[in-house]
Scaffold this motif. Sequence first.
Motif, PDB file in Angstrom:
ATOM      1  N   VAL A   1       0.842  -1.197   0.000  1.00  0.00           N
ATOM      2  CA  VAL A   1       0.000   0.000   0.000  1.00  0.00           C
ATOM      3  C   VAL A   1       0.881   1.253   0.000  1.00  0.00           C
ATOM      4  N   LEU A   2       1.912   1.265   0.824  1.00  0.00           N
ATOM      5  CA  LEU A   2       2.808   2.421   0.862  1.00  0.00           C
ATOM      6  C   LEU A   2       3.605   2.539  -0.433  1.00  0.00           C
ATOM      7  N   ALA A   3       3.909   1.411  -1.057  1.00  0.00           N
ATOM      8  CA  ALA A   3       4.574   1.461  -2.360  1.00  0.00           C
ATOM      9  C   ALA A   3       3.657   2.080  -3.405  1.00  0.00           C
ATOM     10  N   ALA A   4       2.364   1.759  -3.338  1.00  0.00           N
ATOM     11  CA  ALA A   4       1.406   2.327  -4.282  1.00  0.00           C
ATOM     12  C   ALA A   4       1.251   3.830  -4.090  1.00  0.00           C
ATOM     13  N   GLN A   5       1.590   4.327  -2.900  1.00  0.00           N
ATOM     14  CA  GLN A   5       1.558   5.766  -2.656  1.00  0.00           C
ATOM     15  C   GLN A   5       2.884   6.448  -2.985  1.00  0.00           C
ATOM     16  N   GLY A   6       3.847   5.672  -3.453  1.00  0.00           N
ATOM     17  CA  GLY A   6       5.114   6.249  -3.875  1.00  0.00           C
ATOM     18  C   GLY A   6       6.124   6.427  -2.771  1.00  0.00           C
ATOM     19  N   TRP A   7       5.875   5.855  -1.585  1.00  0.00           N
ATOM     20  CA  TRP A   7       6.777   6.013  -0.454  1.00  0.00           C
ATOM     21  C   TRP A   7       7.808   4.897  -0.369  1.00  0.00           C
ATOM     22  N   LEU A   8       7.471   3.751  -0.879  1.00  0.00           N
ATOM     23  CA  LEU A   8       8.388   2.616  -0.920  1.00  0.00           C
ATOM     24  C   LEU A   8       8.443   2.099  -2.352  1.00  0.00           C
ATOM     25  N   THR A   9       9.479   1.345  -2.643  1.00  0.00           N
ATOM     26  CA  THR A   9       9.571   0.621  -3.906  1.00  0.00           C
ATOM     27  C   THR A   9       9.523  -0.866  -3.603  1.00  0.00           C
ATOM     28  N   GLN A  10       8.654  -1.569  -4.294  1.00  0.00           N
ATOM     29  CA  GLN A  10       8.538  -3.015  -4.126  1.00  0.00           C
ATOM     30  C   GLN A  10       9.577  -3.704  -5.005  1.00  0.00           C
ATOM     31  N   HIS A  11      10.332  -4.621  -4.422  1.00  0.00           N
ATOM     32  CA  HIS A  11      11.300  -5.438  -5.156  1.00  0.00           C
ATOM     33  C   HIS A  11      10.799  -6.878  -5.078  1.00  0.00           C
ATOM     34  N   LEU A  12      10.144  -7.315  -6.155  1.00  0.00           N
ATOM     35  CA  LEU A  12       9.475  -8.608  -6.168  1.00  0.00           C
ATOM     36  C   LEU A  12      10.129  -9.515  -7.199  1.00  0.00           C
ATOM     37  N   ASP A  13      10.518 -10.705  -6.755  1.00  0.00           N
ATOM     38  CA  ASP A  13      11.059 -11.726  -7.654  1.00  0.00           C
ATOM     39  C   ASP A  13      10.193 -12.968  -7.486  1.00  0.00           C
ATOM     40  N   ASN A  14       9.211 -13.128  -8.386  1.00  0.00           N
ATOM     41  CA  ASN A  14       8.303 -14.262  -8.257  1.00  0.00           C
ATOM     42  C   ASN A  14       8.987 -15.590  -8.526  1.00  0.00           C
ATOM     43  N   ALA A  15      10.034 -15.582  -9.325  1.00  0.00           N
ATOM     44  CA  ALA A  15      10.748 -16.833  -9.603  1.00  0.00           C
ATOM     45  C   ALA A  15      11.436 -17.349  -8.349  1.00  0.00           C
ATOM     46  N   ALA A  16      12.061 -16.442  -7.617  1.00  0.00           N
ATOM     47  CA  ALA A  16      12.744 -16.828  -6.378  1.00  0.00           C
ATOM     48  C   ALA A  16      11.826 -16.736  -5.168  1.00  0.00           C
ATOM     49  N   ASP A  17      10.636 -16.164  -5.356  1.00  0.00           N
ATOM     50  CA  ASP A  17       9.669 -15.949  -4.280  1.00  0.00           C
ATOM     51  C   ASP A  17      10.286 -15.112  -3.162  1.00  0.00           C
ATOM     52  N   THR A  18      10.871 -13.985  -3.538  1.00  0.00           N
ATOM     53  CA  THR A  18      11.442 -13.051  -2.568  1.00  0.00           C
ATOM     54  C   THR A  18      10.831 -11.673  -2.770  1.00  0.00           C
ATOM     55  N   ILE A  19      10.693 -10.963  -1.659  1.00  0.00           N
ATOM     56  CA  ILE A  19      10.115  -9.623  -1.679  1.00  0.00           C
ATOM     57  C   ILE A  19      10.930  -8.731  -0.759  1.00  0.00           C
ATOM     58  N   GLY A  20      11.219  -7.529  -1.212  1.00  0.00           N
ATOM     59  CA  GLY A  20      11.899  -6.547  -0.385  1.00  0.00           C
ATOM     60  C   GLY A  20      11.378  -5.163  -0.686  1.00  0.00           C
ATOM     61  N   TYR A  21      11.696  -4.205   0.174  1.00  0.00           N
ATOM     62  CA  TYR A  21      11.218  -2.839  -0.005  1.00  0.00           C
ATOM     63  C   TYR A  21      12.336  -1.846   0.296  1.00  0.00           C
ATOM     64  N   THR A  22      12.396  -0.768  -0.486  1.00  0.00           N
ATOM     65  CA  THR A  22      13.286   0.350  -0.219  1.00  0.00           C
ATOM     66  C   THR A  22      12.458   1.622  -0.111  1.00  0.00           C
ATOM     67  N   VAL A  23      13.030   2.636   0.559  1.00  0.00           N
ATOM     68  CA  VAL A  23      12.368   3.915   0.739  1.00  0.00           C
ATOM     69  C   VAL A  23      12.682   4.818  -0.448  1.00  0.00           C
ATOM     70  N   THR A  24      11.670   5.495  -0.955  1.00  0.00           N
ATOM     71  CA  THR A  24      11.842   6.420  -2.076  1.00  0.00           C
ATOM     72  C   THR A  24      12.158   7.827  -1.543  1.00  0.00           C
ATOM     73  N   PRO A  25      12.572   8.750  -2.415  1.00  0.00           N
ATOM     74  CA  PRO A  25      12.786  10.134  -1.960  1.00  0.00           C
ATOM     75  C   PRO A  25      11.536  10.748  -1.334  1.00  0.00           C
ATOM     76  N   VAL A  26      10.358  10.503  -1.935  1.00  0.00           N
ATOM     77  CA  VAL A  26       9.132  11.025  -1.328  1.00  0.00           C
ATOM     78  C   VAL A  26       8.887  10.350   0.013  1.00  0.00           C
ATOM     79  N   GLY A  27       9.194   9.052   0.093  1.00  0.00           N
ATOM     80  CA  GLY A  27       9.026   8.340   1.353  1.00  0.00           C
ATOM     81  C   GLY A  27       9.898   8.898   2.456  1.00  0.00           C
TER      82      GLY A  27
END
Length: 564
Positions: A89-115
């Motif tokens: 949800v926060l990624a959809a608001q531009g505050w985080l970036t979703q890092h999704l790898d469905n092949a490896a089934d891994t998910i991570g998040y980073t903070v954006t400048p607006v975040g």
Amino acid sequence: MPIAPSPTLSAAAAAPVRPASRNAALRATIFLHLDGITTAPVADALHRRGVLAHLLAADAAAPDVPVALTDLTATFRANEGYLNVALRVLAAQGWLTQHLDNAADTIGYTVTPVGRAALPLAGLYADVVALYGLPPVHPRLAAPDSARRWASVAARLRTRYDLPEADGVQGAAHTQVLRHIEGALVGPMVARLGMSGMFHKYFMESSFRPEEFHEAPDSFRPVLDFLAHLGWFRARGETYEFTDTGLFFARRGAAYGVTVSYLPTFARLDGLLFGDAAALWNVPAGAPEQHVDRELNVWGSGGAHAGYFDVIDGLIIDLFNRPIDEQPRGILDMGCGNGAFLEHLFAVIERHTLRGKLLDDYPLFLVGADFNQAALKVTRANLIKADIWAKVIWGDIGQPDRLAQDLRENYDIGLSDLLNVRTFLDHNRPWLAPATPTPGRVSTSTGAFAHRGARLRNADVEDSLREHLARWTPYVQRFGLLLIELHTLPPALTAAHLGRTPATAYDATHGFSDQYIVEVDVFRRIAAEAGLPPDPRAFRRFPDSDLATVSINLLRAPESGNRI
């Protein structure tokens, strides 16, 4: 310093302005309000538990290095599925970036400048989110504590929460957070005023005083004053009257209804994220639902969905203009909600088709089926009021075999003899893990999916959808399955088009209530895998762009040879 009218409201109030531009600006405000209703409780819960501070600290130490979802889950003892929904949800608001790898089934998040500018402001949400757990400021009944606290939030919002003037990214973050608070404050009020018919009563008078309509006028006056501050009412001494801007929102109150109906979920979000993830679902048989205000949900759904009904008219007219022996005996609307879709389809057939002229000899067998007893009650009342003869029965979208058996045993009709239709339902099926997962499947969905707090692999969600649709295949061979469905968007796409899509609200309300909305292209691909390829001639999407969150599809087996 008083809060300035929002950019969209300022643009709407400026003259001269073309009506199309004005309406587009006001629609954007509704979408931004919906963002606020759902983002405020998410950001507040993550702020209180220290998750946002943790992400900011990680960003300061190693910018652009994703923080793994699994690490956040372990650190904060969170329920991974719902935590993933919240962060997306926060990624959809531009505050985080979703890092999704469905092949490896891994998910991570980073903070954006607006975040980096917005996340430190999350503490400002506390007062408005606290209103979610209070009795609502009902249009008629007195709720003194709720009204007092509502007025307190409105007063702070009028002074911009004392945020300093800022430009650039900081200014954008301030504007976004304040608009979130505005939506969280005003949205529930708009929905309840709309559902109660209060807006209609206001409109019937050239001007009105609070005591004419409200049992506690002194408690309700701050609400009207704040709406006047937003430009929705014109205050003249002790009286109020609608402005054109206010009428725009009043006439679209249902647009807030579905999102607001999930306030019971958002009021208990901390527990969903960090406590007993199944608490909202552990209710005795027959007890009212705890996660949603169903009456409000049905009202909002009926108003919001009606605009899509007209689009399918051509398909219905074509089908019911065929020779009688090539027509279905009737229609079954699974998930009938308030009965509005059945009512609309009957009116189209009656007025515009060959079948409509022959109803005495070839009556339509209409069935409204729903899992929810409250929806069945509303459907019965509405169809009786419309003088439409229909069967209204309990049914589970995940059990078409049982439904077919009930129809045959109790009404002597085959499920496959009916045109099967449904609106915004397949994503809300009870979760069933796939019995035969596809080996090596790599999902293309960016969604965040959970069941009772546990994270679901996106590949499993796709396989579950495939098996779900395949269970319906034997019953829709002849006439097809006509459906309107809801979809998600990649969060980066949503973030790039704030004010142009309600995707953030959809992701939050559906993600925290164990519903499974996938992207348009994912849904259509999985339908084809299930043996029900979408008919390209019947396909529509809304809006007709990459921002589509609603689609209309006719699914049918190609070997049926049936045209529509």
